[in-house]
Design a protein around this motif. Sequence first.
Motif, PDB file in Angstrom:
ATOM      1  N   ILE A  56      33.835  64.405  64.600  1.00 44.31           N
ATOM      2  CA  ILE A  56      32.729  63.742  63.914  1.00 44.31           C
ATOM      3  C   ILE A  56      31.419  64.347  64.386  1.00 44.31           C
ATOM      4  O   ILE A  56      31.360  65.005  65.435  1.00 44.31           O
ATOM      5  CB  ILE A  56      32.721  62.216  64.160  1.00 44.31           C
ATOM      6  CG1 ILE A  56      32.610  61.922  65.669  1.00 44.31           C
ATOM      7  CG2 ILE A  56      33.939  61.569  63.568  1.00 44.31           C
ATOM      8  CD1 ILE A  56      32.475  60.446  65.994  1.00 44.31           C
ATOM      9  N   GLN A  57      30.374  64.135  63.604  1.00 39.25           N
ATOM     10  CA  GLN A  57      29.062  64.620  63.988  1.00 39.25           C
ATOM     11  C   GLN A  57      28.545  63.846  65.195  1.00 39.25           C
ATOM     12  O   GLN A  57      28.813  62.649  65.349  1.00 39.25           O
ATOM     13  CB  GLN A  57      28.090  64.468  62.820  1.00 39.25           C
ATOM     14  CG  GLN A  57      28.454  65.316  61.604  1.00 39.25           C
ATOM     15  CD  GLN A  57      27.518  65.086  60.435  1.00 39.25           C
ATOM     16  OE1 GLN A  57      26.610  64.267  60.514  1.00 39.25           O
ATOM     17  NE2 GLN A  57      27.739  65.812  59.353  1.00 39.25           N
ATOM     18  N   VAL A  60      26.284  60.608  64.475  1.00 40.61           N
ATOM     19  CA  VAL A  60      26.741  59.527  63.619  1.00 40.61           C
ATOM     20  C   VAL A  60      26.875  58.249  64.442  1.00 40.61           C
ATOM     21  O   VAL A  60      27.267  58.276  65.613  1.00 40.61           O
ATOM     22  CB  VAL A  60      28.089  59.883  62.954  1.00 40.61           C
ATOM     23  CG1 VAL A  60      29.192  60.007  63.986  1.00 40.61           C
ATOM     24  CG2 VAL A  60      28.477  58.847  61.911  1.00 40.61           C
ATOM     25  N   GLU A  61      26.513  57.099  63.859  1.00 41.42           N
ATOM     26  CA  GLU A  61      26.525  55.829  64.564  1.00 41.42           C
ATOM     27  C   GLU A  61      27.808  55.057  64.275  1.00 41.42           C
ATOM     28  O   GLU A  61      28.440  55.242  63.225  1.00 41.42           O
ATOM     29  CB  GLU A  61      25.309  54.980  64.160  1.00 41.42           C
ATOM     30  CG  GLU A  61      23.967  55.614  64.543  1.00 41.42           C
ATOM     31  CD  GLU A  61      22.798  54.730  64.179  1.00 41.42           C
ATOM     32  OE1 GLU A  61      23.046  53.641  63.619  1.00 41.42           O
ATOM     33  OE2 GLU A  61      21.658  55.114  64.452  1.00 41.42           O
ATOM     34  N   GLU A  64      27.769  53.013  61.021  1.00 39.74           N
ATOM     35  CA  GLU A  64      27.990  53.807  59.812  1.00 39.74           C
ATOM     36  C   GLU A  64      29.474  54.075  59.596  1.00 39.74           C
ATOM     37  O   GLU A  64      29.977  54.001  58.466  1.00 39.74           O
ATOM     38  CB  GLU A  64      27.222  55.120  59.921  1.00 39.74           C
ATOM     39  CG  GLU A  64      27.318  56.012  58.687  1.00 39.74           C
ATOM     40  CD  GLU A  64      26.536  57.288  58.846  1.00 39.74           C
ATOM     41  OE1 GLU A  64      26.670  58.188  57.988  1.00 39.74           O
ATOM     42  OE2 GLU A  64      25.773  57.393  59.837  1.00 39.74           O
ATOM     43  N   ILE A  65      30.196  54.390  60.674  1.00 41.18           N
ATOM     44  CA  ILE A  65      31.633  54.649  60.566  1.00 41.18           C
ATOM     45  C   ILE A  65      32.387  53.386  60.171  1.00 41.18           C
ATOM     46  O   ILE A  65      33.260  53.400  59.292  1.00 41.18           O
ATOM     47  CB  ILE A  65      32.165  55.204  61.895  1.00 41.18           C
ATOM     48  CG1 ILE A  65      31.477  56.528  62.240  1.00 41.18           C
ATOM     49  CG2 ILE A  65      33.673  55.401  61.829  1.00 41.18           C
ATOM     50  CD1 ILE A  65      31.881  57.097  63.580  1.00 41.18           C
ATOM     51  N   TYR A  68      31.792  52.483  56.568  1.00 49.77           N
ATOM     52  CA  TYR A  68      32.502  53.406  55.674  1.00 49.77           C
ATOM     53  C   TYR A  68      33.945  52.958  55.475  1.00 49.77           C
ATOM     54  O   TYR A  68      34.433  52.850  54.340  1.00 49.77           O
ATOM     55  CB  TYR A  68      32.450  54.818  56.248  1.00 49.77           C
ATOM     56  CG  TYR A  68      33.462  55.768  55.629  1.00 49.77           C
ATOM     57  CD1 TYR A  68      33.256  56.321  54.363  1.00 49.77           C
ATOM     58  CD2 TYR A  68      34.630  56.111  56.312  1.00 49.77           C
ATOM     59  CE1 TYR A  68      34.183  57.181  53.796  1.00 49.77           C
ATOM     60  CE2 TYR A  68      35.558  56.975  55.753  1.00 49.77           C
ATOM     61  CZ  TYR A  68      35.328  57.500  54.494  1.00 49.77           C
ATOM     62  OH  TYR A  68      36.261  58.354  53.935  1.00 49.77           O
ATOM     63  N   TRP A 125      30.617  63.615  57.481  1.00 50.53           N
ATOM     64  CA  TRP A 125      30.542  63.372  58.921  1.00 50.53           C
ATOM     65  C   TRP A 125      31.907  63.417  59.601  1.00 50.53           C
ATOM     66  O   TRP A 125      31.998  63.516  60.825  1.00 50.53           O
ATOM     67  CB  TRP A 125      29.870  62.034  59.201  1.00 50.53           C
ATOM     68  CG  TRP A 125      30.529  60.854  58.535  1.00 50.53           C
ATOM     69  CD1 TRP A 125      30.243  60.347  57.311  1.00 50.53           C
ATOM     70  CD2 TRP A 125      31.592  60.054  59.059  1.00 50.53           C
ATOM     71  NE1 TRP A 125      31.062  59.276  57.031  1.00 50.53           N
ATOM     72  CE2 TRP A 125      31.887  59.072  58.093  1.00 50.53           C
ATOM     73  CE3 TRP A 125      32.313  60.056  60.245  1.00 50.53           C
ATOM     74  CZ2 TRP A 125      32.882  58.119  58.269  1.00 50.53           C
ATOM     75  CZ3 TRP A 125      33.305  59.109  60.429  1.00 50.53           C
ATOM     76  CH2 TRP A 125      33.578  58.157  59.461  1.00 50.53           C
TER      77      TRP A 125
END
Length: 253
Positions: A56-57, A60-61, A64-65, A68, A125
């Motif tokens: 993952i990037q 990224v928080e 957010e994951i 999703y 991401w």
Amino acid sequence: MPFAAHHRRNSKRPLPLDTLLTSQVPRGNYLHILEDKQRLQLKKFLLHRMFLVASIQANVEKKEIAEYYDQVFQSILKHHLGEVVTGLLLIYPTSLLHILESSNGTLHQILLDYFNGEKNKTEFWVQKMKIIVISHNIPTRLFIQWYVSVVKVPVLYLDDVTKSQSLEEVITDFFIQTHKLALYIFKTVKVGSRGPGDNLHQTAPDLLPAEQIIKYLCKSEELMDPATFVKLYSKPLHVISDAEVVWPAPSSF
């Protein structure tokens, strides 16, 4: 003589009650046993478990994951009623480990959503996702619900086992460790709670797979990626029956 014969026919004793009951009891088979077992477990579908790893990037928080996957699960649930997803999502600084339990159709839709997202977005991401294994028709779930936990500090070992062990040995140790982690969460996390929290690196550090193991599995060319799996899953099977085989084979002269 006719009277004597008629008397003998009427003098027969009635069949025992046990004999009558035995002849009327339906005889079951193994298929009926399996069907009854499924009804007792209140299963509407066969249960499967899938292990995924991915990169993952770094920026990224967690929110957010989690959002999703919540959106993906809710969207799939509209078409697969009652097929709830349970499991565990471990978010490392630059990688993730995802264990999912649900029906075969739901798991396929999750992989398909990732495949479409990777194909349509230039900077998705989630990257380098690999399928470790898919276990079919498992008897019970390891997780009561779906949990998300962040591994805030890197989990490392002094020895890099990826250089001294084969892929098979690394995966075997990986499954033993994740199974122990699942049992720990099952015993310690209460029903209805948000999950184990973000302090697993403190409460169960020996049960967390090292991030270097996750990265190693993401780079492995022997493991299948979702794109390859979706193509194989959608590919029709061409089975040739014995009736279609002609021998000797026709030949032109």
